[in-house]
Design a protein around this motif. Structure first.
Motif, PDB file in Angstrom:
ATOM      1  N   LYS A  82      25.085-113.575 -23.107  1.00 37.47           N
ATOM      2  CA  LYS A  82      25.623-113.882 -21.811  1.00 37.47           C
ATOM      3  C   LYS A  82      26.495-114.804 -21.743  1.00 37.47           C
ATOM      4  O   LYS A  82      27.695-114.838 -21.381  1.00 37.47           O
ATOM      5  CB  LYS A  82      24.801-114.118 -20.687  1.00 37.47           C
ATOM      6  N   THR A  83      26.082-116.159 -22.536  1.00 35.19           N
ATOM      7  CA  THR A  83      26.985-117.251 -22.223  1.00 35.19           C
ATOM      8  C   THR A  83      28.385-117.096 -23.123  1.00 35.19           C
ATOM      9  O   THR A  83      29.373-117.483 -23.114  1.00 35.19           O
ATOM     10  CB  THR A  83      26.126-118.360 -23.250  1.00 35.19           C
ATOM     11  N   ARG A  84      28.036-116.241 -24.269  1.00 36.32           N
ATOM     12  CA  ARG A  84      29.303-115.946 -25.191  1.00 36.32           C
ATOM     13  C   ARG A  84      30.298-115.143 -24.343  1.00 36.32           C
ATOM     14  O   ARG A  84      31.413-114.931 -24.622  1.00 36.32           O
ATOM     15  CB  ARG A  84      29.032-115.285 -26.375  1.00 36.32           C
ATOM     16  N   TRP A  85      29.623-114.261 -23.524  1.00 33.00           N
ATOM     17  CA  TRP A  85      30.608-113.457 -22.656  1.00 33.00           C
ATOM     18  C   TRP A  85      31.605-114.171 -21.836  1.00 33.00           C
ATOM     19  O   TRP A  85      32.684-114.088 -21.658  1.00 33.00           O
ATOM     20  CB  TRP A  85      29.805-112.411 -22.025  1.00 33.00           C
ATOM     21  N   TRP A  86      30.662-115.106 -21.036  1.00 39.07           N
ATOM     22  CA  TRP A  86      31.527-116.104 -20.181  1.00 39.07           C
ATOM     23  C   TRP A  86      32.500-116.866 -21.161  1.00 39.07           C
ATOM     24  O   TRP A  86      33.778-117.029 -20.677  1.00 39.07           O
ATOM     25  CB  TRP A  86      30.634-117.086 -19.409  1.00 39.07           C
ATOM     26  N   SER A  87      32.035-117.281 -22.340  1.00 37.01           N
ATOM     27  CA  SER A  87      33.216-117.985 -23.096  1.00 37.01           C
ATOM     28  C   SER A  87      34.184-117.220 -23.614  1.00 37.01           C
ATOM     29  O   SER A  87      35.323-117.665 -23.699  1.00 37.01           O
ATOM     30  CB  SER A  87      32.401-118.512 -24.468  1.00 37.01           C
ATOM     31  N   GLY A  88      33.871-115.905 -23.778  1.00 37.63           N
ATOM     32  CA  GLY A  88      35.129-114.972 -23.933  1.00 37.63           C
ATOM     33  C   GLY A  88      35.920-115.009 -23.002  1.00 37.63           C
ATOM     34  O   GLY A  88      37.180-114.931 -23.321  1.00 37.63           O
ATOM     35  N   ILE A  89      35.749-114.903 -21.650  1.00 35.96           N
ATOM     36  CA  ILE A  89      36.665-114.963 -20.755  1.00 35.96           C
ATOM     37  C   ILE A  89      37.370-116.056 -20.510  1.00 35.96           C
ATOM     38  O   ILE A  89      38.686-116.261 -20.241  1.00 35.96           O
ATOM     39  CB  ILE A  89      35.576-114.877 -19.390  1.00 35.96           C
ATOM     40  N   LEU A  90      36.698-117.268 -20.886  1.00 36.14           N
ATOM     41  CA  LEU A  90      37.270-118.613 -20.827  1.00 36.14           C
ATOM     42  C   LEU A  90      38.299-118.927 -21.981  1.00 36.14           C
ATOM     43  O   LEU A  90      39.470-119.200 -21.880  1.00 36.14           O
ATOM     44  CB  LEU A  90      36.371-119.874 -20.868  1.00 36.14           C
ATOM     45  N   LEU A  91      38.010-118.373 -23.104  1.00 33.80           N
ATOM     46  CA  LEU A  91      38.910-118.474 -24.250  1.00 33.80           C
ATOM     47  C   LEU A  91      39.904-117.503 -24.099  1.00 33.80           C
ATOM     48  O   LEU A  91      41.265-118.099 -24.240  1.00 33.80           O
ATOM     49  CB  LEU A  91      38.152-117.883 -25.490  1.00 33.80           C
ATOM     50  N   PHE A  92      39.885-116.274 -23.356  1.00 30.69           N
ATOM     51  CA  PHE A  92      40.877-115.474 -23.051  1.00 30.69           C
ATOM     52  C   PHE A  92      41.920-116.133 -22.120  1.00 30.69           C
ATOM     53  O   PHE A  92      43.126-116.170 -22.200  1.00 30.69           O
ATOM     54  CB  PHE A  92      40.531-114.018 -22.620  1.00 30.69           C
ATOM     55  N   THR A  93      41.442-116.804 -21.066  1.00 32.14           N
ATOM     56  CA  THR A  93      42.215-117.430 -20.162  1.00 32.14           C
ATOM     57  C   THR A  93      42.815-118.608 -20.744  1.00 32.14           C
ATOM     58  O   THR A  93      43.991-118.751 -20.278  1.00 32.14           O
ATOM     59  CB  THR A  93      41.257-118.032 -18.865  1.00 32.14           C
ATOM     60  N   VAL A 166      45.778-124.779 -16.069  1.00 34.47           N
ATOM     61  CA  VAL A 166      44.677-123.674 -15.969  1.00 34.47           C
ATOM     62  C   VAL A 166      44.231-123.305 -17.528  1.00 34.47           C
ATOM     63  O   VAL A 166      42.968-123.504 -17.579  1.00 34.47           O
ATOM     64  CB  VAL A 166      45.336-122.473 -15.488  1.00 34.47           C
ATOM     65  N   ALA A 167      45.066-123.317 -18.481  1.00 37.79           N
ATOM     66  CA  ALA A 167      44.748-123.378 -19.794  1.00 37.79           C
ATOM     67  C   ALA A 167      43.776-124.623 -20.096  1.00 37.79           C
ATOM     68  O   ALA A 167      42.772-124.350 -20.850  1.00 37.79           O
ATOM     69  CB  ALA A 167      45.887-123.408 -20.828  1.00 37.79           C
ATOM     70  N   GLY A 168      44.345-125.818 -19.765  1.00 38.89           N
ATOM     71  CA  GLY A 168      43.378-126.915 -20.118  1.00 38.89           C
ATOM     72  C   GLY A 168      41.834-126.796 -19.194  1.00 38.89           C
ATOM     73  O   GLY A 168      40.826-127.136 -19.954  1.00 38.89           O
ATOM     74  N   LEU A 169      41.825-126.370 -18.009  1.00 39.92           N
ATOM     75  CA  LEU A 169      40.690-126.191 -17.171  1.00 39.92           C
ATOM     76  C   LEU A 169      39.654-125.219 -18.080  1.00 39.92           C
ATOM     77  O   LEU A 169      38.594-125.415 -18.022  1.00 39.92           O
ATOM     78  CB  LEU A 169      40.888-125.911 -15.998  1.00 39.92           C
ATOM     79  N   ALA A 170      40.363-124.065 -18.273  1.00 43.20           N
ATOM     80  CA  ALA A 170      39.521-122.963 -19.240  1.00 43.20           C
ATOM     81  C   ALA A 170      39.125-123.806 -20.470  1.00 43.20           C
ATOM     82  O   ALA A 170      37.887-123.294 -20.811  1.00 43.20           O
ATOM     83  CB  ALA A 170      40.529-122.021 -19.341  1.00 43.20           C
ATOM     84  N   TRP A 171      39.998-124.482 -21.150  1.00 40.94           N
ATOM     85  CA  TRP A 171      39.612-124.837 -22.530  1.00 40.94           C
ATOM     86  C   TRP A 171      38.270-125.961 -22.132  1.00 40.94           C
ATOM     87  O   TRP A 171      37.282-125.832 -23.032  1.00 40.94           O
ATOM     88  CB  TRP A 171      40.458-125.613 -23.222  1.00 40.94           C
ATOM     89  N   SER A 175      34.486-125.815 -23.783  1.00 41.17           N
ATOM     90  CA  SER A 175      33.999-126.622 -24.515  1.00 41.17           C
ATOM     91  C   SER A 175      32.390-127.186 -23.844  1.00 41.17           C
ATOM     92  O   SER A 175      31.560-127.031 -24.524  1.00 41.17           O
ATOM     93  CB  SER A 175      34.925-127.844 -24.121  1.00 41.17           C
ATOM     94  N   LEU A 176      32.457-126.980 -22.399  1.00 36.73           N
ATOM     95  CA  LEU A 176      31.376-127.085 -22.019  1.00 36.73           C
ATOM     96  C   LEU A 176      30.138-126.288 -22.134  1.00 36.73           C
ATOM     97  O   LEU A 176      29.038-126.665 -22.335  1.00 36.73           O
ATOM     98  CB  LEU A 176      31.519-127.726 -20.382  1.00 36.73           C
ATOM     99  N   LEU A 177      30.734-124.987 -22.083  1.00 35.90           N
ATOM    100  CA  LEU A 177      29.607-123.756 -22.249  1.00 35.90           C
ATOM    101  C   LEU A 177      28.988-124.084 -23.893  1.00 35.90           C
ATOM    102  O   LEU A 177      27.784-123.535 -24.004  1.00 35.90           O
ATOM    103  CB  LEU A 177      30.246-122.694 -22.175  1.00 35.90           C
ATOM    104  N   GLY A 178      29.788-124.607 -24.719  1.00 34.74           N
ATOM    105  CA  GLY A 178      29.534-124.425 -26.229  1.00 34.74           C
ATOM    106  C   GLY A 178      28.534-125.794 -26.411  1.00 34.74           C
ATOM    107  O   GLY A 178      28.240-125.921 -27.814  1.00 34.74           O
ATOM    108  N   ARG A 179      28.316-126.649 -25.570  1.00 33.29           N
ATOM    109  CA  ARG A 179      27.822-127.910 -25.919  1.00 33.29           C
ATOM    110  C   ARG A 179      26.307-127.762 -26.487  1.00 33.29           C
ATOM    111  O   ARG A 179      25.965-128.631 -27.153  1.00 33.29           O
ATOM    112  CB  ARG A 179      27.609-128.833 -24.470  1.00 33.29           C
ATOM    113  N   SER A 180      25.546-126.823 -26.204  1.00 37.77           N
ATOM    114  CA  SER A 180      24.465-126.757 -26.662  1.00 37.77           C
ATOM    115  C   SER A 180      24.145-125.867 -28.078  1.00 37.77           C
ATOM    116  O   SER A 180      23.095-125.444 -28.424  1.00 37.77           O
ATOM    117  CB  SER A 180      23.192-126.131 -25.824  1.00 37.77           C
ATOM    118  N   SER A 181      25.477-125.557 -28.613  1.00 40.03           N
ATOM    119  CA  SER A 181      25.454-124.702 -29.749  1.00 40.03           C
ATOM    120  C   SER A 181      24.835-125.323 -30.917  1.00 40.03           C
ATOM    121  O   SER A 181      24.941-126.481 -31.212  1.00 40.03           O
ATOM    122  CB  SER A 181      26.866-124.274 -30.050  1.00 40.03           C
TER     123      SER A 181
END
Length: 312
Positions: A82-93, A166-171, A175-181
């Protein structure tokens, strides 16, 4: 700060200074690769007829395939969570807004707005989580950005600036979503794969405006497979072989490198006022980064070095 499990193991084996010549060389290559993303995108719109949707799609798909191949060679698997799904949305954005913005903003200005927006989001999140840093340094960064964006002959357009923000905020969110990777390459590959359906939908929506030529496609391919995917793999390797402060500070070179490449290769101009305000932004962010402290009874959050360690 938080580290990946793989990173912790590497940090027990390597110490700052060991294999320093190789680390410096590869770190420089990684920073050039990140700056090259800005250069390649800007060059594509200046020198070819490719449209933004096609460039976005080629960059994401080529990056996904490259990371997937690297991951398979390592014996790993991309993660569909699920986290990767949200990361995919943010990456696309991030990629879509980044690409659209570079139609009307210079290489260095775009990198600076992207960098500052992402950092301000992560700094704000850090404050929310109890981290503390120099307020004066933050004010210097914000003041420099305000001066940089004041309407003038050399200031970037408001629409392009807004898209890059917007690109910076998405980036930053990515980054924050991936902090526990615990496996940054696996998670990044998964995020790229999740972003693929979104770029295909974008191309479907823009099907009547698609325009691709060989040179534009080549720029997008280099941006996705080389500057993004290979750049991230190199960065993951050097990141665990340097201190956190060094890892954070070295990334401040990306906007500067982007601006220099834009001037040298694309013939872009940088005014003295823009240069000074950009230095104020970078100096303020440096100040904030070096004085950041985790709050009591709080888990440290993502700092500047994790913006590229965890995702992109």
């Amino acid at each position: 700060m938080e580290s990946t499990n793989a990173g912790n193991g590497a940090e027990r084996t390597y110490r700052p200074g060991r294999a320093s010549a190789l680390v410096v060389l590869l770190t420089s290559l990684a920073m050039v690769a990140f700056a090259a993303n800005s250069l390649l995108t800007r060059a594509a719109f200046q020198m070819t007829s490719i449209d933004a949707a096609s460039f976005t799609a080629i960059r994401v798909i080529s990056g996904a395939l490259t990371l997937l191949v690297i991951l398979l060679l390592q014996g790993g698997n991309a993660r569909y969570t699920k986290t990767r799904w949200w990361s995919g949305i943010l990456l696309f954005t991030y990629v879509a807004a980044f690409t659209l913005a570079y139609r009307n903003i210079s290489t260095g200005a775009g990198a600076l707005v992207l960098f500052a927006s992402a950092q301000l989001l992560m700094i704000s999140y850090g404050y929310y989580k109890g981290e503390r840093t120099s307020v004066l340094g933050l004010l210097v960064a914000l003041g420099g950005m305000a001066v940089f964006l004041v309407p003038s002959a050399s200031a970037p357009s408001l629409s392009a600036t807004a898209l890059m923000a917007v690109a910076g905020l998405a980036w930053g969110g990515f980054s924050l979503l991936g902090r526990s990777s615990d496996s940054p390459i696996a998670n990044t590959a998964g995020s790229f794969l999740w972003a693929v359906p979104f770029v295909l939908v974008l191309m479907l929506i823009q099907r009547e405006n698609l325009s691709v030529d060989w040179m534009g496609a080549a720029y997008a391919l280099l941006s996705g497979s080389l500057a993004s995917a290979i750049g991230y793999v190199i960065w993951y390797w050097v990141r665990v072989r340097m201190t956190a402060i060094s890892a954070g500070a070295v990334q401040l070179s990306v906007p500067v490198l982007s601006a220099a490449l834009g001037v040298l290769i694309l013939g872009e101009d940088i005014s003295l006022e823009s240069s000074l305000s950009a230095l104020a932004v970078l100096g303020g962010v440096t100040w904030v980064t070096l004085t950041a402290k985790a709050g009591k009874h709080r888990q440290p959050t993502v700092t500047i070095d994790e913006a590229l360690q965890r995702n992109r």
